[in-house]
Design an enzyme around this catalytic site. Structure first.
Site, PDB file in Angstrom:
ATOM      1  N   ASP A   1      40.577  35.940  41.335  1.00 17.21           N
ATOM      2  CA  ASP A   1      39.189  36.292  41.643  1.00 17.21           C
ATOM      3  C   ASP A   1      38.397  35.060  42.098  1.00 17.21           C
ATOM      4  O   ASP A   1      37.278  35.190  42.591  1.00 17.21           O
ATOM      5  CB  ASP A   1      38.505  36.856  40.388  1.00 17.21           C
TER       6      ASP A   1
ATOM      7  N   GLN B   1      37.702  42.213  34.673  1.00 19.33           N
ATOM      8  CA  GLN B   1      36.636  42.921  35.378  1.00 19.33           C
ATOM      9  C   GLN B   1      35.285  42.650  34.721  1.00 19.33           C
ATOM     10  O   GLN B   1      35.145  42.734  33.494  1.00 19.33           O
ATOM     11  CB  GLN B   1      36.951  44.431  35.414  1.00 19.33           C
TER      12      GLN B   1
ATOM     13  N   LYS C   1      41.957  48.900  42.562  1.00 18.41           N
ATOM     14  CA  LYS C   1      42.717  47.646  42.705  1.00 18.41           C
ATOM     15  C   LYS C   1      44.188  47.882  42.328  1.00 18.41           C
ATOM     16  O   LYS C   1      45.101  47.421  43.014  1.00 18.41           O
ATOM     17  CB  LYS C   1      42.109  46.542  41.819  1.00 18.41           C
TER      18      LYS C   1
HETATM   19  N1  GUN Z   1      32.732  43.060  39.105  1.00 18.14           N
HETATM   20  C1  GUN Z   1      32.198  43.313  40.314  1.00 18.14           C
HETATM   21  N2  GUN Z   1      32.938  42.738  41.302  1.00 18.14           N
HETATM   22  C2  GUN Z   1      33.953  42.094  40.677  1.00 18.14           C
HETATM   23  C3  GUN Z   1      35.047  41.311  41.161  1.00 18.14           C
HETATM   24  O1  GUN Z   1      35.235  41.062  42.353  1.00 18.14           O
HETATM   25  N3  GUN Z   1      35.891  40.839  40.191  1.00 18.14           N
HETATM   26  C4  GUN Z   1      35.694  41.075  38.864  1.00 18.14           C
HETATM   27  N4  GUN Z   1      36.576  40.552  38.002  1.00 18.14           N
HETATM   28  N5  GUN Z   1      34.681  41.783  38.399  1.00 18.14           N
HETATM   29  C5  GUN Z   1      33.819  42.296  39.297  1.00 18.14           C
END
Ligand code: GUN
Length: 292
Positions: free
Chosen positions: A119, A96, A52
């Site tokens: 998110d 995350q 990311k």
């Molecule tokens: N863990 C797995 N997928 C995601 C996501 O799209 N965002 C976040 N913050 N954690 C995750």
């Protein structure tokens, strides 16, 4: 059968975002800035967050990674979220998941300012999304919608079966596919681990979205001839023939399912790459104050 090429689409979308960021820069505007909070080093979170951050760099956005050890207290984590909320230079924030067991993820998500929740995990964003109001939509479902749109796949009146009811993918996906808009207007069935006659329900799907996290669970006998199959799974399974000792598998048994489908996503190279693009798109929207 047409392959839904996440690699190609994500490269196009990244170019579009990079052009927008370049224009913002040229006009002396605010460069979008994404912040990621990562707790611990377990699992694949570190890899996901790194990609990311790298994508931000590629499109010319600013990014900041805030790391904590596994033993961070909930109060310390919430304080870090509040700091980002209060920092006008920081446009978007993701924490995350998963988090260590002693931290309540709902409390963390509810502390993120909805206007910075790129998110789309805050209950306000989920509620607004469900009502069809402007909102940040969680990245994977948004990436799937983008894929359906860019391949001009018709969805109206179709039966969409979603397998898996996670807060991140299955649940929002089911809401988005039923809304009165394109891509949507589907009759949606949301299935999960307690669903009876799952194979039969899947066989009735015009659009099958597999997001249950079990490698190669969806087999050819569960898929209707001509269906659109979207595979959200990405799991490592041991494979002695690979140098790394493992292979990446989706939730769909690709080799036997693909020939029956009209469209299918590969794994890797499908939905996963779209997810990161959605996050970049949301961060751009946050910097432009497009949603709130
Ligand atoms: N863990 C797995 N997928 C995601 C996501 O799209 N965002 C976040 N913050 N954690 C995750």
């Amino acid at each position: 059968m047409i392959l839904l090429d996440g690699k190609l689409l994500s490269a196009q979308i990244k170019q579009e975002i990079a052009a927008d960021v370049a224009q913002i820069k040229a006009e002396g505007g605010k460069i979008p800035h994404l912040v990621a909070i990562l707790v611990g080093t377990a699992g694949r979170s570190e890899t996901y967050v790194a990609s990311k951050m790298k994508s931000c760099e590629e499109v010319g956005m600013h990014s900041t990674l805030i790391r904590f050890d596994d033993d961070v207290t909930e109060a310390e984590l919430l304080a870090a979220v509040t700091d980002v909320n209060n920092n006008p230079d920081m446009d978007g924030l993701i924490v995350q998941l998963p988090l260590p067991k002693h931290i309540n993820p709902d409390k963390v998500m509810e502390t993120i300012l909805p206007a910075k929740d790129v998110d789309g995990f805050h209950p306000i964003n989920i509620g607004r999304m469900a009502k069809g109001l402007p909102a940040y939509v969680s990245a994977t479902p948004q990436g799937i919608l983008e894929m359906l749109k860019r391949y001009d796949i018709s969805t109206s009146g179709k039966h969409c079966v979603v397998v898996g009811r996670s807060q991140i993918v299955g649940l929002p996906m089911s809401i988005l596919m039923q809304r009165n808009d394109y891509p949507g207007n589907c009759t949606v069935t949301l299935t999960h681990s307690k669903t009876q006659n799952l194979a039969e329900i899947c066989r009735s799907a015009d659009i099958l979205i597999a997001a249950l996290g079990r490698p190669e669970f969806i087999t050819a006998d569960m898929v209707k001839e001509g269906a659109v199959v979207i595979d959200v799974g990405l799991e490592r399974v041991p494979d002695a023939t690979k140098k790394s000792g493992f292979a990446l598998k989706g939730d769909v048994k690709f080799d036997e399912v693909a020939p029956k489908t009209s469209y299918i996503t590969p794994v890797p190279g499908g939905v996963g790459l779209m997810t990161i693009c959605s996050l970049m798109q949301n961060t751009l929207k946050a910097a432009r104050r497009e949603v709130y």
